[in-house]
Scaffold this motif. Structure first.
Motif, PDB file in Angstrom:
ATOM      1  N   PHE A 142      23.656 -62.618  -0.220  1.00  0.00           N
ATOM      2  CA  PHE A 142      23.845 -63.410  -1.430  1.00  0.00           C
ATOM      3  C   PHE A 142      22.551 -64.087  -1.852  1.00  0.00           C
ATOM      4  CE2 PHE A 142      28.083 -63.050   0.379  1.00  0.00           C
ATOM      5  CZ  PHE A 142      28.788 -62.605  -0.725  1.00  0.00           C
ATOM      6  N   LYS A 143      22.155 -63.778  -3.078  1.00  0.00           N
ATOM      7  CA  LYS A 143      20.945 -64.376  -3.656  1.00  0.00           C
ATOM      8  C   LYS A 143      21.385 -65.413  -4.691  1.00  0.00           C
ATOM      9  CE  LYS A 143      18.711 -60.943  -1.603  1.00  0.00           C
ATOM     10  NZ  LYS A 143      17.855 -61.088  -0.470  1.00  0.00           N
ATOM     11  N   LYS A 144      20.473 -65.736  -5.610  1.00  0.00           N
ATOM     12  CA  LYS A 144      20.838 -66.694  -6.658  1.00  0.00           C
ATOM     13  C   LYS A 144      22.018 -66.149  -7.455  1.00  0.00           C
ATOM     14  CE  LYS A 144      16.516 -69.069  -7.346  1.00  0.00           C
ATOM     15  NZ  LYS A 144      15.520 -68.271  -6.596  1.00  0.00           N
ATOM     16  N   PRO A 145      22.980 -66.983  -7.797  1.00  0.00           N
ATOM     17  CA  PRO A 145      24.149 -66.484  -8.541  1.00  0.00           C
ATOM     18  C   PRO A 145      23.760 -65.909  -9.899  1.00  0.00           C
ATOM     19  CG  PRO A 145      24.434 -68.788  -7.856  1.00  0.00           C
ATOM     20  CD  PRO A 145      23.041 -68.424  -7.532  1.00  0.00           C
ATOM     21  N   ARG A 176      23.621 -65.187   4.132  1.00  0.00           N
ATOM     22  CA  ARG A 176      23.803 -66.331   3.241  1.00  0.00           C
ATOM     23  C   ARG A 176      25.223 -66.255   2.680  1.00  0.00           C
ATOM     24  NH1 ARG A 176      18.977 -68.983   2.502  1.00  0.00           N
ATOM     25  NH2 ARG A 176      17.086 -67.742   2.626  1.00  0.00           N
ATOM     26  N   ARG A 196      32.472 -65.636  -6.147  1.00  0.00           N
ATOM     27  CA  ARG A 196      31.729 -64.406  -5.847  1.00  0.00           C
ATOM     28  C   ARG A 196      31.849 -64.000  -4.370  1.00  0.00           C
ATOM     29  NH1 ARG A 196      25.265 -64.945  -5.348  1.00  0.00           N
ATOM     30  NH2 ARG A 196      25.068 -67.053  -4.515  1.00  0.00           N
ATOM     31  N   TYR A 197      32.114 -64.998  -3.513  1.00  0.00           N
ATOM     32  CA  TYR A 197      32.236 -64.687  -2.083  1.00  0.00           C
ATOM     33  C   TYR A 197      33.628 -64.130  -1.785  1.00  0.00           C
ATOM     34  CZ  TYR A 197      28.313 -67.880  -2.468  1.00  0.00           C
ATOM     35  OH  TYR A 197      27.148 -68.479  -2.869  1.00  0.00           O
ATOM     36  N   ASP A 257      14.178 -69.635   5.820  1.00  0.00           N
ATOM     37  CA  ASP A 257      13.492 -68.348   5.660  1.00  0.00           C
ATOM     38  C   ASP A 257      12.760 -67.962   6.946  1.00  0.00           C
ATOM     39  OD1 ASP A 257      13.897 -67.452   2.904  1.00  0.00           O
ATOM     40  OD2 ASP A 257      12.979 -69.375   2.396  1.00  0.00           O
ATOM     41  N   GLU A 270      25.435 -71.847   0.856  1.00  0.00           N
ATOM     42  CA  GLU A 270      24.277 -72.142  -0.009  1.00  0.00           C
ATOM     43  C   GLU A 270      24.648 -73.198  -1.051  1.00  0.00           C
ATOM     44  OE1 GLU A 270      21.079 -71.127   0.158  1.00  0.00           O
ATOM     45  OE2 GLU A 270      21.549 -70.029   1.979  1.00  0.00           O
ATOM     46  N   ASP A 271      25.916 -73.218  -1.419  1.00  0.00           N
ATOM     47  CA  ASP A 271      26.364 -74.146  -2.467  1.00  0.00           C
ATOM     48  C   ASP A 271      26.470 -75.590  -1.985  1.00  0.00           C
ATOM     49  OD1 ASP A 271      27.567 -71.275  -3.052  1.00  0.00           O
ATOM     50  OD2 ASP A 271      27.209 -72.285  -4.953  1.00  0.00           O
ATOM     51  N   LYS A 310      17.523 -63.587  10.081  1.00  0.00           N
ATOM     52  CA  LYS A 310      18.898 -63.185   9.724  1.00  0.00           C
ATOM     53  C   LYS A 310      18.974 -61.662   9.603  1.00  0.00           C
ATOM     54  CE  LYS A 310      18.932 -65.928   6.075  1.00  0.00           C
ATOM     55  NZ  LYS A 310      18.735 -64.998   5.022  1.00  0.00           N
TER      56      LYS A 310
HETATM   57  P1  ATP Z   1      14.622 -62.845   3.161  1.00  0.00           P
HETATM   58  O1  ATP Z   1      14.810 -63.022   4.624  1.00  0.00           O
HETATM   59  O2  ATP Z   1      14.309 -61.433   2.782  1.00  0.00           O
HETATM   60  O3  ATP Z   1      13.684 -63.847   2.566  1.00  0.00           O
HETATM   61  P2  ATP Z   1      16.675 -64.250   1.753  1.00  0.00           P
HETATM   62  O4  ATP Z   1      18.121 -64.344   2.120  1.00  0.00           O
HETATM   63  O5  ATP Z   1      15.866 -65.482   1.913  1.00  0.00           O
HETATM   64  O6  ATP Z   1      16.080 -63.063   2.568  1.00  0.00           O
HETATM   65  P3  ATP Z   1      15.636 -64.133  -0.864  1.00  0.00           P
HETATM   66  O7  ATP Z   1      15.776 -63.134  -1.954  1.00  0.00           O
HETATM   67  O8  ATP Z   1      14.292 -64.469  -0.335  1.00  0.00           O
HETATM   68  O9  ATP Z   1      16.600 -63.692   0.299  1.00  0.00           O
HETATM   69  O10 ATP Z   1      16.271 -65.514  -1.312  1.00  0.00           O
HETATM   70  C1  ATP Z   1      17.531 -65.646  -1.812  1.00  0.00           C
HETATM   71  C2  ATP Z   1      17.544 -67.011  -2.435  1.00  0.00           C
HETATM   72  O11 ATP Z   1      18.756 -67.181  -3.113  1.00  0.00           O
HETATM   73  C3  ATP Z   1      17.425 -68.108  -1.391  1.00  0.00           C
HETATM   74  O12 ATP Z   1      16.376 -68.977  -1.710  1.00  0.00           O
HETATM   75  C4  ATP Z   1      18.753 -68.815  -1.502  1.00  0.00           C
HETATM   76  O13 ATP Z   1      18.652 -70.197  -1.265  1.00  0.00           O
HETATM   77  C5  ATP Z   1      19.145 -68.499  -2.930  1.00  0.00           C
HETATM   78  N1  ATP Z   1      20.578 -68.640  -3.110  1.00  0.00           N
HETATM   79  C6  ATP Z   1      21.551 -68.051  -2.419  1.00  0.00           C
HETATM   80  N2  ATP Z   1      22.762 -68.491  -2.811  1.00  0.00           N
HETATM   81  C7  ATP Z   1      22.539 -69.413  -3.774  1.00  0.00           C
HETATM   82  C8  ATP Z   1      23.372 -70.247  -4.560  1.00  0.00           C
HETATM   83  N3  ATP Z   1      24.699 -70.214  -4.434  1.00  0.00           N
HETATM   84  N4  ATP Z   1      22.794 -71.063  -5.458  1.00  0.00           N
HETATM   85  C9  ATP Z   1      21.456 -71.103  -5.589  1.00  0.00           C
HETATM   86  N5  ATP Z   1      20.602 -70.347  -4.872  1.00  0.00           N
HETATM   87  C10 ATP Z   1      21.130 -69.517  -3.980  1.00  0.00           C
END
Ligand code: ATP
Ligand code: MG
Length: 318
Positions: free
Chosen positions: A124-127, A155, A139-140, A99, A159-160, A103
């Motif tokens: 990509f955030k949490k699935p 991301r 999803r990718y 973080d 992440e996986d 990016k």
């Molecule tokens: P920012 O710079 O704004 O913080 P970010 O990419 O960190 O952008 P967030 O919404 O803060 O966006 O976080 C997204 C979260 O989703 C991250 O903690 C990331 O690890 C998590 N994430 C992404 N992909 C997966 C995944 N496949 N499984 C579990 N968590 C995921």
């Protein structure tokens, strides 16, 4: 200009302006050679070339890095148009980082010159539940760039094997079997095979790990607290994940070592100075696109005849 500054940097003459140059060897140094095991601690989070930063003067250096980025953006705009016209390749650019590594701002700046019609960014955030109901690449795969386009993953499927490796409790409803070394190796193999498949089908893949120091992350988090306009940026999750810094470094190191391939190399980019990050990323993308030797298609005899006739017709047209 300060003499020390001049002697410490490499310049090329361009339109009579002196421009800080990133050479191919600078880019090559960021690239993780396939099969070679790297240690992240050996990679500087600041750019070696900026060792004389203090003497150079911050303003002078900022100006140089801005110039360098601007030059690359012009080249990138041209390269993107050729990519579209050439219609053989697509480009997938993956950004991974801790973080606050920059990016978002790197994507914003580096892609600021490109035609939005030829470029798509996916964050990509949490699935979702639907995502989680499928294989981890699903999803990718739905968001890959079509031929002639640039796709950016903010991301990605990495992440996986990163956040999920640091927090294995995120894995749900998998068939029987232990989540052990072989399990993660299986995921690396899947990723390598997926990327090789894309490469064979004309996708150029570039993967950037923005290498931020823990110290600089702390500085940026504090800034998010101290500057009201940045307050919205800091979340509880940011702080919670910082506690797992070392686990993440191990996960990144293992993932990078297992998946830097000829067809999809990793670049470890110093991220403690945002302008340096942007300049290096832009240079890497531009030099990769240039190496493809993209060209406008040759005009066929029929098309040439058509153009001559069309011109005559238009000139005589009222
Ligand atoms: P920012 O710079 O704004 O913080 P970010 O990419 O960190 O952008 P967030 O919404 O803060 O966006 O976080 C997204 C979260 O989703 C991250 O903690 C990331 O690890 C998590 N994430 C992404 N992909 C997966 C995944 N496949 N499984 C579990 N968590 C995921
Ligand atoms: Mg975040």
């Amino acid at each position: 200009m300060n003499n020390r500054f001049q002697t410490n940097f490499e310049y090329a003459c361009n339109d009579r302006k002196e421009v800080l140059v990133i050479k191919q060897k600078d880019i090559d140094r960021l690239r993780v050679e396939p099969g070679k095991k790297i240690h992240l601690k050996d990679f500087n989070t600041e750019w070696d070339k900026l060792d004389k930063y203090e003497e150079a003067g911050e303003t002078a250096l900022k100006a140089q890095l801005n110039l360098l980025l601007a030059k690359n953006l012009t080249d990138l705009t041209k390269a993107q148009q050729l990519l579209y016209v050439d219609d053989r390749y697509s480009v997938l650019i993956v950004f991974q980082a801790m973080d606050a590594a920059g990016k978002d701002s790197t994507i914003k700046h580096v892609m600021s010159g490109v035609n939005p019609q030829g470029c798509q960014v996916y964050s990509f955030k949490k699935p979702s539940l639907e995502d989680a109901g499928h294989n981890f690449l699903w999803r990718y795969a739905k968001c890959l760039p079509e031929r002639g386009r640039i796709g950016i993953f903010n991301r990605s499927y990495y992440e996986d094997v990163l956040v999920v490796k640091v927090h294995p409790e995120l894995l749900q409803n998998l068939p029987e079997g232990k989540v052990n070394k072989a399990f993660w190796q299986g995921r690396y193999d899947d990723i390598n095979a997926f990327e090789q498949h894309l490469h064979r089908n004309g996708t150029i893949i570039l993967k950037f790990f923005l290498n931020l120091s823990k110290h600089e992350q702390k500085k940026r988090f504090l800034e998010r607290i101290d500057k009201p306009e940045k307050n919205w940026k800091l979340t509880e999750a940011d702080l919670a994940e910082r506690d797992y810094w070392q686990d993440y470094m191990v996960a990144y190191e293992e993932a990078i070592n297992a998946t830097s391939t000829e067809w999809a190399p990793w670049y470890i980019v110093p991220a403690d100075n945002k302008r340096v990050t942007r300049a290096l990323v832009a240079e890497t993308i531009t030099s990769t696109l240039k190496s493809l030797e993209l060209n406008y298609p040759k005009v066929s005899k029929e098309q040439a005849d058509f153009l001559i006739n069309a011109r005559e017709k238009l000139v005589l047209d009222s």
